[in-house]
Design a protein around this motif. Structure first.
Motif, PDB file in Angstrom:
ATOM      1  N   SER A  65       0.417   5.897   4.776  1.00  0.00           N
ATOM      2  CA  SER A  65       0.854   6.132   3.392  1.00  0.00           C
ATOM      3  C   SER A  65       0.495   7.523   2.910  1.00  0.00           C
ATOM      4  O   SER A  65       1.160   8.071   2.032  1.00  0.00           O
ATOM      5  CB  SER A  65       0.220   5.108   2.447  1.00  0.00           C
ATOM      6  N   ILE A 110       0.833  -1.224   0.000  1.00  0.00           N
ATOM      7  CA  ILE A 110       0.000   0.000   0.000  1.00  0.00           C
ATOM      8  C   ILE A 110       0.860   1.263   0.000  1.00  0.00           C
ATOM      9  O   ILE A 110       0.627   2.171  -0.804  1.00  0.00           O
ATOM     10  CB  ILE A 110      -1.028  -0.006   1.159  1.00  0.00           C
ATOM     11  N   PRO A 111       1.898   1.368   0.876  1.00  0.00           N
ATOM     12  CA  PRO A 111       2.705   2.597   0.819  1.00  0.00           C
ATOM     13  C   PRO A 111       3.365   2.802  -0.544  1.00  0.00           C
ATOM     14  O   PRO A 111       3.490   3.921  -1.016  1.00  0.00           O
ATOM     15  CB  PRO A 111       3.768   2.382   1.904  1.00  0.00           C
ATOM     16  N   VAL A 166      -2.288   1.400   7.706  1.00  0.00           N
ATOM     17  CA  VAL A 166      -1.239   1.521   6.678  1.00  0.00           C
ATOM     18  C   VAL A 166      -1.660   2.556   5.634  1.00  0.00           C
ATOM     19  O   VAL A 166      -0.842   3.343   5.161  1.00  0.00           O
ATOM     20  CB  VAL A 166      -0.958   0.153   6.020  1.00  0.00           C
ATOM     21  N   LEU A 170       0.203   3.855  -2.808  1.00  0.00           N
ATOM     22  CA  LEU A 170      -0.620   4.984  -2.384  1.00  0.00           C
ATOM     23  C   LEU A 170       0.169   6.272  -2.209  1.00  0.00           C
ATOM     24  O   LEU A 170      -0.287   7.345  -2.622  1.00  0.00           O
ATOM     25  CB  LEU A 170      -1.317   4.614  -1.063  1.00  0.00           C
ATOM     26  N   THR A 171       1.387   6.179  -1.598  1.00  0.00           N
ATOM     27  CA  THR A 171       2.155   7.403  -1.323  1.00  0.00           C
ATOM     28  C   THR A 171       2.493   8.159  -2.605  1.00  0.00           C
ATOM     29  O   THR A 171       2.192   9.357  -2.715  1.00  0.00           O
ATOM     30  CB  THR A 171       3.426   7.078  -0.523  1.00  0.00           C
TER      31      THR A 171
END
Lengths: 246, 262
Positions: B31, A51-52, B27, A55-56
């Motif tokens: 993020s 996800i990071p 999470v 998404l980031t």
């Protein structure tokens, strides 16, 4: 929305397909009780990694200012550019005033190197020796720390054929008794080279008879140069010239 | 007994499902922390309407923004020129890390490589000009380098002892140099030695990655337990030679100032 619902439907069909094929296996019935929790736990563990990564950057990209429609009106652009150019010029002038107009010396006491400058141009560089960071202790009361001070200094005076007047620590270091202030043993000739430039508080830039130690931190705080470099520095700098030591 | 066992299993399943969903949601929140940080910075800067209006032209044209960035660098340098102290100037465009004193460049180290968080590229142009047109203060620092490597020595009793104790420094033994600076606005800059694939460099890279991941996990869990907002620290990792890092670190006073230009 339609696309998302289509994708979810396709995924759901695949899950049903997997379920149907697994039902044929005996162990499926035991596993099926825990299937959803297992899937959720795996999804949560995978989400920590993925996800990071997705998404980031996506969120940052969406937030970023994009020059989709740039203002290209030439008259407006030209006038803004002119204003900025004038500001930049003024700032450049102001910044130029901080650079010394006369030659100056920079000494790197960590790498034991020196750099001689005239304006923005470096005219000479070489090795030097600076303070050893040795702390000489005599009993509990007397301590001398041999380090070269950092900061901005000015040449206070210049000498040729300097004579070294030995301070107390020079005798303590050799295991000798400290003589009276003007005792002849205090004066040593020829150990400081041909020239010396004083920075104040007893610190000097001078020569050395231990040329093989140049590039090493071996001095008691002064800056040592070899004969050629010392002559060049002596002839270039004058009283009032700046010396920066870091 | 059977009912009790079935109830327990159902509870366990529910707890696992809840935990899994909570982890996924958390999470997701972490993020988006960089984006939320950018939004909060934008709000702060945009609150000053004078600055926003006087610099709104940078939002309209990329070239004007690039020129304004150069002007921001000059403005920061002017502020540094007024201070009688050492300061750092990191110019990622020129790939140099410079030591400054009173507006004079003392030393310039070449940047071999750098890695910056995506956060930096996504900063709003007006926010960039507000943040980086003046030096940032180094609030905290950590280094493996000894600032003043003082060696104590007792005075010899006589000349014989003095001859036996003569000292030549051993400059070959150096621990790997690493310097970390924590600046205002939670910006963190790491200076890592670039020694062309040496084992020290690899060890430090691994240790740095571990530190960054660990500190983020620690901060996030700590904030979660105290029910605080998730904190995000934008990292910038710069690779330069180890001896340059040593020179820069030893020259800087505590709470020095730093100018960043990219």
């Amino acid at each position: 929305m339609k696309t998302i619902s289509k994708i979810l439907r396709i995924l759901g069909n695949y899950v049903k397909l997997i379920q149907l094929s697994l039902e044929k296996l005996n162990w499926y019935h035991k596993l099926s009780k825990f299937l959803i929790p297992i899937l959720l736990v795996s999804a949560s563990l995978l989400s920590i990694i993925y996800i990071p990564r997705i998404l980031t950057p996506t969120a940052l990209f969406m937030f970023k200012h994009h020059y989709i429609i740039e203002e290209k009106d030439s008259a407006w652009l030209a006038s803004e550019k002119e204003k900025l150019a004038i500001t930049a010029k003024q700032l450049d002038k102001q910044l130029a005033t901080s650079i010394p107009k006369t030659p100056y010396l920079i000494i790197n006491s960590t790498q034991n190197k020196f750099f001689l400058y005239k304006g923005n141009r470096m005219i000479r560089e070489g090795r030097c020796s600076t303070g050893s960071y040795l702390q000489l202790e005599k009993g509990d009361s007397q301590k001398w720390l041999f380090k070269t001070p950092k900061g901005e200094f000015k040449i206070r005076n210049k000498k040729t054929d300097p004579v070294w007047k030995k301070p107390d620590w020079a005798f303590v270091e050799e295991g000798l008794a400290i003589p009276s202030p003007n005792h002849p043993s205090r004066y040593e000739y020829g150990v400081l080279g041909d020239y010396a430039l004083s920075l104040g508080d007893g610190y000097m830039i001078h020569g050395t008879i231990w040329q093989r130690y140049l590039g090493l931190p071996v001095t008691h705080g002064c800056v040592r140069l070899n004969d050629e470099d010392l002559e060049a520095v002596y002839k270039t700098l004058f009283v009032g010239s700046k010396v920066y030591i870091f | 007994m059977n009912n009790f066992g079935i109830e327990n299993k159902a509870k366990i399943k529910l707890i696992i499902k809840t935990l899994a969903v909570a982890i996924i949601l958390y999470v997701g929140i972490i993020s988006t922390a960089p984006t939320r940080r950018l939004i909060s910075l934008k709000k702060e800067v945009y609150a000053d309407s004078t600055f926003r209006e006087s610099h709104s032209f940078v939002l309209k044209n990329r070239e004007l923004f690039n020129t304004s960035k150069d002007i921001a660098l000059q403005q920061s340098q002017l502020v540094l020129a007024d201070k009688d102290t050492f300061a750092l100037l990191i110019n990622l465009i020129d790939s140099t890390v410079n030591l400054m004193f009173n507006g004079v460049k003392m030393h310039s180290a070449n940047i071999q490589n750098f890695e910056k968080d995506l956060f930096y590229n996504s900063i709003n142009p007006i926010v960039y000009l507000q943040l980086f047109s003046k030096p940032l203060r180094i609030l905290n620092e950590y280094s493996t380098i000894v600032k003043e490597p003082i060696i104590s020595r007792k005075a010899p009793k006589d000349t014989l002892e003095a001859m036996n104790n003569s000292y030549i420094p051993d400059t070959l033994v150096q621990s790997p140099s690493y310097f970390r600076m924590e600046l205002e606005h939670d910006i963190t800059i790491h200076l890592i030695p670039y020694d062309a694939g040496s084992s020290n460099e690899k060890v430090l890279k691994k240790a740095l990655k571990k530190y960054v991941v660990k500190s983020r996990i620690h901060n996030n869990l700590h904030n979660l337990l105290l029910w605080k907002k998730v904190k995000y620290t934008p990292n910038l990792v710069i690779y330069i030679r180890g001896d340059e890092i040593r020179s820069l670190y030893r020259a800087l006073p505590s709470n020095a100032q730093l100018v960043l230009h990219y």
